[in-house]
Write a protein that holds these residues in place. Structure first.
Motif, short mmCIF file in Angstrom:
data_model
loop_
_atom_site.label_atom_id
_atom_site.label_comp_id
_atom_site.label_asym_id
_atom_site.label_seq_id
_atom_site.Cartn_x
_atom_site.Cartn_y
_atom_site.Cartn_z
N MET A 137 0.85 -1.17 0.00
CA MET A 137 0.00 0.00 0.00
C MET A 137 0.90 1.23 0.00
O MET A 137 1.84 1.33 0.78
CB MET A 137 -0.90 -0.01 1.25
CG MET A 137 -1.81 1.19 1.32
SD MET A 137 -2.85 1.24 2.80
CE MET A 137 -4.00 -0.02 2.45
N ASP A 152 -2.42 6.32 -0.16
CA ASP A 152 -3.57 5.44 0.09
C ASP A 152 -3.73 5.16 1.57
O ASP A 152 -4.84 5.10 2.10
CB ASP A 152 -3.41 4.12 -0.67
CG ASP A 152 -3.44 4.30 -2.19
OD1 ASP A 152 -4.04 5.30 -2.64
OD2 ASP A 152 -2.86 3.46 -2.89
N PHE A 153 -2.61 4.98 2.25
CA PHE A 153 -2.64 4.74 3.69
C PHE A 153 -3.28 5.93 4.42
O PHE A 153 -4.14 5.75 5.27
CB PHE A 153 -1.21 4.50 4.21
CG PHE A 153 -1.11 4.44 5.71
CD1 PHE A 153 -1.53 3.32 6.40
CD2 PHE A 153 -0.60 5.51 6.42
CE1 PHE A 153 -1.44 3.27 7.78
CE2 PHE A 153 -0.50 5.48 7.80
CZ PHE A 153 -0.92 4.34 8.48
N TYR A 154 -2.84 7.12 4.08
CA TYR A 154 -3.39 8.31 4.74
C TYR A 154 -4.88 8.48 4.46
O TYR A 154 -5.64 8.90 5.33
CB TYR A 154 -2.65 9.58 4.29
CG TYR A 154 -1.27 9.71 4.86
CD1 TYR A 154 -1.06 9.64 6.24
CD2 TYR A 154 -0.17 9.89 4.05
CE1 TYR A 154 0.21 9.76 6.78
CE2 TYR A 154 1.10 10.02 4.57
CZ TYR A 154 1.28 9.95 5.94
OH TYR A 154 2.54 10.06 6.46
N MET A 155 -5.32 8.13 3.27
CA MET A 155 -6.75 8.27 2.92
C MET A 155 -7.61 7.28 3.71
O MET A 155 -8.75 7.57 4.03
CB MET A 155 -6.97 8.07 1.42
CG MET A 155 -6.35 9.17 0.58
SD MET A 155 -6.94 10.82 1.02
CE MET A 155 -8.64 10.68 0.61
N LYS A 156 -7.06 6.11 4.02
CA LYS A 156 -7.82 5.09 4.75
C LYS A 156 -7.69 5.20 6.26
O LYS A 156 -8.40 4.53 6.99
CB LYS A 156 -7.38 3.70 4.29
CG LYS A 156 -7.73 3.44 2.84
CD LYS A 156 -7.30 2.08 2.40
CE LYS A 156 -7.68 1.89 0.94
NZ LYS A 156 -7.52 0.54 0.50
N ALA A 191 -8.31 6.26 9.82
CA ALA A 191 -9.50 6.83 10.47
C ALA A 191 -9.23 7.23 11.92
O ALA A 191 -9.71 8.26 12.38
CB ALA A 191 -10.64 5.83 10.43
N GLN A 201 -4.16 13.72 7.23
CA GLN A 201 -5.56 13.29 7.28
C GLN A 201 -6.26 14.11 8.37
O GLN A 201 -6.28 13.73 9.54
CB GLN A 201 -5.61 11.78 7.60
CG GLN A 201 -6.98 11.19 7.78
CD GLN A 201 -7.86 11.35 6.57
OE1 GLN A 201 -8.35 12.44 6.31
NE2 GLN A 201 -8.05 10.27 5.84
#
Length: 143
Positions: free
Chosen positions: A1, A5-9, A11, A36
């Motif tokens: 990953m 992409d990691f930052y977008m996912k 939470a 994020q």
């Protein structure tokens, strides 16, 4: 990953509450929040429970005397002397009945997993109580 992409996912971040993790300027949560903004930083519930129990135990004098003083004293008495450990094993061998299990040596109270270590230390102390009493009685007679 990939990192974007990691930052977008990402939470939420659960951590121990140390300023290094939760600091509002240079903590890990603050640094991750730059990538994020909707990141939620939460103090770990298990760690909060341990801290709450530790605070309550400081207010109970009997707990402080029995666990911190007595249990740690017994642990150090056997930990620092192979002779005392050997004599405790001998007392267990002589007094053991069929319903008794193996000898549980006194262990350290406290540590990284405070609740678990305290529970294990008190369990070992109560399971080996009669052998410890016999051995300590012999030590007092010898002196």
């Amino acid at each position: 990953m990939e990192w974007p992409d990691f930052y977008m996912k990402l939470a939420a971040l659960a951590c121990d509450g140390a300023s290094m993790m939760t600091g509002c300027k240079a903590g890990v949560g603050a640094l991750l929040r730059t990538k994020q903004p909707s990141l939620l930083t939460v103090h770990c519930m298990a760690h909060r429970l341990e801290l709450a129990l530790k605070d309550v135990s400081k207010k109970v004098k009997l707990y402080d005397k029995t666990v911190n003083t007595l249990a740690m004293g017994i642990y150090r008495f056997y930990y620092n002397s192979s002779l005392n450990r050997g004599m405790l094993r001998r007392a267990h061998t002589v007094l053991r009945t069929e319903s008794d299990g193996d000898l549980l040596m006194p262990t350290r109270v406290g540590g990284t997993k405070w609740i678990g270590h305290t529970f294990r230390a008190l369990t070992n102390l109560t399971a080996s109580y009669k052998y410890i009493c016999v051995h300590l009685g012999q030590v007092i007679l010898w002196q």
